[in-house]
Design an enzyme around this catalytic site. Sequence first.
Site, short mmCIF file in Angstrom:
data_model
loop_
_atom_site.label_atom_id
_atom_site.label_comp_id
_atom_site.label_asym_id
_atom_site.label_seq_id
_atom_site.Cartn_x
_atom_site.Cartn_y
_atom_site.Cartn_z
N GLY A 204 0.82 -1.20 0.00
CA GLY A 204 0.00 0.00 0.00
C GLY A 204 0.85 1.25 0.00
CD GLU A 205 2.82 3.31 3.64
OE1 GLU A 205 3.88 3.90 3.30
OE2 GLU A 205 2.73 2.68 4.70
N GLY A 206 1.36 3.31 -2.07
CA GLY A 206 1.90 3.68 -3.37
C GLY A 206 3.33 3.23 -3.57
#
Length: 342
Positions: A311-313
Amino acid sequence: MSNTVLVPREVLEEDITKFIQSKCLIPGGLGLWELYFRKICHAWGRIDGIIKPQHIIFAADNGCNMEGYVGYNYEVTQKQSRNMVLGHTAATHFCEFNGIPYEVVDVGIASHDGIGVDRKTAKGTRNIMNQAAMTIDEFDKAFTAGKERVQYYVNKGVNLISFGEMGLGNTTTSAAVLSALTGRSVEETVGPGSWPDKEDLMTRKRGVVQQALDLHKESLQTVPSIIAHVGGFDIAAMTGAMVRCAELRIPFVIDGFISAVAAACAFHLDKRVEQVAIPSHVSREKGMLIALQEIDIERVDVPIQANMAMGEGTGAILMVQMLKTTQYMFVNVGTFADMMKL
């Protein structure tokens, strides 16, 4: 940039092909990197080597998590979002090392104060197990916040945007949105997310998503109503941001499952999304390829096959750095004619 070649906005594929053929390159030799060089040039309407990126992380809490159905402390979203603002997470270190600016946008964290860029719609969504996640007005607020953040950076000269998200429970809401959007079963869309990949837990999680879909089935007719009933503020904001990218012809990089679901939603609202959407990695989540296929992206089109689920990019940021590298190379590499003079 002195060697930038400007072409009409309706640049044709053969123009880019001639440009590549003039270089010391084998056409097609760089595979996907040529594909995405072409895609970026088509989006911009010109051949240019300068990528000016911005990474945007949308953070929000989900009611199904806050009421204990997912099983993790929802305060983790708040703490990790603050951690991202301070630059202490995997994604933010990726950004710092690679010189990619980032921001955290609070579109619905369950905290009294705004964290990062404050666009808080509410302190988390409602529990999709027994009511709609949000009202249509709340959807519009989060959707508009996403569009506004893209517009803000485009006004500053940004020409490529990558997306990330933070919010426990959002693989649950994303699976629900994807099933509602595509008609695919929960067996096809529900993956472990941050849960251990154990059958008893997966049975429970599929049951949560199925119950939500059954409860709201009469209301799952449009993208806004689907996200409003079974989605999250992060999905709503990313969907709005991606639609704005399509409107402005700004290429954007998809991260993992949640952002892929948002891209699928954005495509259903604006078919031009397909022209500017660039995948980064194939998430471990079960529904990842289903979401990408909604915008005509297959596994072979995705450069990073790293079995990620952070996640988070994190995957998107790695992709941005590779795009920056290859875009610069394509424009600046010497020509065949110059080489033959040696």
